[in-house]
Design a protein around this motif. Structure first.
Motif, PDB file in Angstrom:
ATOM      1  N   MET A   1       0.850  -1.177   0.000  1.00 44.54           N
ATOM      2  CA  MET A   1       0.000   0.000   0.000  1.00 44.54           C
ATOM      3  C   MET A   1       0.898   1.244   0.000  1.00 44.54           C
ATOM      4  O   MET A   1       1.831   1.341   0.777  1.00 44.54           O
ATOM      5  N   GLU A   2       0.592   2.190  -0.858  1.00 46.05           N
ATOM      6  CA  GLU A   2       1.377   3.410  -0.924  1.00 46.05           C
ATOM      7  C   GLU A   2       1.018   4.347   0.217  1.00 46.05           C
ATOM      8  O   GLU A   2      -0.043   4.225   0.835  1.00 46.05           O
ATOM      9  N   LEU A   3       1.892   5.304   0.461  1.00 45.01           N
ATOM     10  CA  LEU A   3       1.678   6.254   1.539  1.00 45.01           C
ATOM     11  C   LEU A   3       0.424   7.093   1.300  1.00 45.01           C
ATOM     12  O   LEU A   3      -0.366   7.320   2.219  1.00 45.01           O
ATOM     13  N   THR A   4       0.217   7.527   0.067  1.00 44.53           N
ATOM     14  CA  THR A   4      -0.960   8.349  -0.225  1.00 44.53           C
ATOM     15  C   THR A   4      -2.247   7.565  -0.039  1.00 44.53           C
ATOM     16  O   THR A   4      -3.242   8.094   0.457  1.00 44.53           O
ATOM     17  N   ASP A   5      -2.248   6.286  -0.429  1.00 38.09           N
ATOM     18  CA  ASP A   5      -3.436   5.457  -0.219  1.00 38.09           C
ATOM     19  C   ASP A   5      -3.740   5.288   1.261  1.00 38.09           C
ATOM     20  O   ASP A   5      -4.891   5.373   1.687  1.00 38.09           O
ATOM     21  N   ALA A   6      -2.696   5.051   2.045  1.00 35.03           N
ATOM     22  CA  ALA A   6      -2.878   4.898   3.495  1.00 35.03           C
ATOM     23  C   ALA A   6      -3.372   6.196   4.121  1.00 35.03           C
ATOM     24  O   ALA A   6      -4.247   6.189   5.001  1.00 35.03           O
ATOM     25  N   LEU A   7      -2.835   7.313   3.657  1.00 33.83           N
ATOM     26  CA  LEU A   7      -3.244   8.609   4.194  1.00 33.83           C
ATOM     27  C   LEU A   7      -4.699   8.922   3.859  1.00 33.83           C
ATOM     28  O   LEU A   7      -5.468   9.350   4.723  1.00 33.83           O
ATOM     29  N   PHE A   8      -5.100   8.686   2.625  1.00 31.90           N
ATOM     30  CA  PHE A   8      -6.482   8.959   2.238  1.00 31.90           C
ATOM     31  C   PHE A   8      -7.464   7.979   2.872  1.00 31.90           C
ATOM     32  O   PHE A   8      -8.632   8.302   3.053  1.00 31.90           O
ATOM     33  N   GLU A   9      -6.987   6.776   3.202  1.00 33.41           N
ATOM     34  CA  GLU A   9      -7.855   5.839   3.904  1.00 33.41           C
ATOM     35  C   GLU A   9      -8.030   6.260   5.353  1.00 33.41           C
ATOM     36  O   GLU A   9      -9.108   6.136   5.932  1.00 33.41           O
ATOM     37  N   LEU A  10      -6.965   6.798   5.954  1.00 27.55           N
ATOM     38  CA  LEU A  10      -7.015   7.255   7.345  1.00 27.55           C
ATOM     39  C   LEU A  10      -7.830   8.536   7.478  1.00 27.55           C
ATOM     40  O   LEU A  10      -8.647   8.681   8.378  1.00 27.55           O
ATOM     41  N   ILE A  11      -7.613   9.463   6.562  1.00 27.14           N
ATOM     42  CA  ILE A  11      -8.324  10.743   6.575  1.00 27.14           C
ATOM     43  C   ILE A  11      -9.350  10.700   5.459  1.00 27.14           C
ATOM     44  O   ILE A  11      -9.010  10.805   4.288  1.00 27.14           O
TER      45      ILE A  11
END
Length: 175
Positions: A1-11
């Motif tokens: 999982m990419e950082l941007t995907d993880a960030l958008f899933e979290l926020i």
């Protein structure tokens, strides 16, 4: 999982379905209503009710904050107005022309607070021009607080209606 995907899933970028957006909206308007020109309204009520040193404290805080607001307005008012108009225009275009929900949410938070800022600047100018103190100062601060609360009620209503429309039209998964 990419950082941007993880960030958008979290926020969750679907702001109107996010509980944190509504908490932030409530806290923003609660704070704007409680701090009248930077002075806690309970201090204003205590000064009016009890008198004594509370009056001096309140008048000192009002004098300091009025001078601060007017200084900022004189020194960087045009720059702030230009930057604010640029940001609001950008958010408005992104939000309502390109349908970016996060930009819509920020626009609906920032636009009414811009009116509150202008109202605060006008109230500060009126207090300084009339050298208000005592009952005249209480009345001016009370009137300012009522106007801020009216702007807040209209803003919360419009934001809630737009948020419900957005959530109902997009469905549960933002299709």
């Amino acid at each position: 999982m990419e950082l941007t995907d993880a960030l958008f899933e979290l926020i969750d970028m679907r702001s109107f379905s996010n509980l944190w957006f509504w908490i932030a909206l409530a806290v923003m308007w609660s704070s704007a209503s409680h701090y009248v020109l930077g002075v806690p309204y309970d201090l204003v009520l205590r000064a009016r009710r009890d008198g004594g040193s509370a009056v001096g404290d309140m008048e000192d805080l009002v004098r300091i904050n009025v001078a601060r607001l007017l200084y900022i307005g004189r020194m960087s008012g045009l720059w702030l107005a230009g930057i604010t108009c640029f940001v609001l225009t950008g958010l408005g275009l992104l939000g309502f022309i390109y349908w970016v929900e996060f930009a819509q949410a920020l626009f609906l938070l920032m636009l009414p607070m811009t009116f509150v800022g202008l109202l605060s600047l006008n109230t500060a100018r009126l207090i300084q021009d009339t050298a208000a103190s005592g009952e005249a100062l209480y009345t001016r601060l009370f009137r300012h607080r009522i106007f801020v609360q009216v702007i807040g009620m209209i803003s919360i209503f419009v934001t809630a209606m737009w948020g419900m429309y957005t959530n109902l039209s997009l469905g549960p998964f933002g299709v």
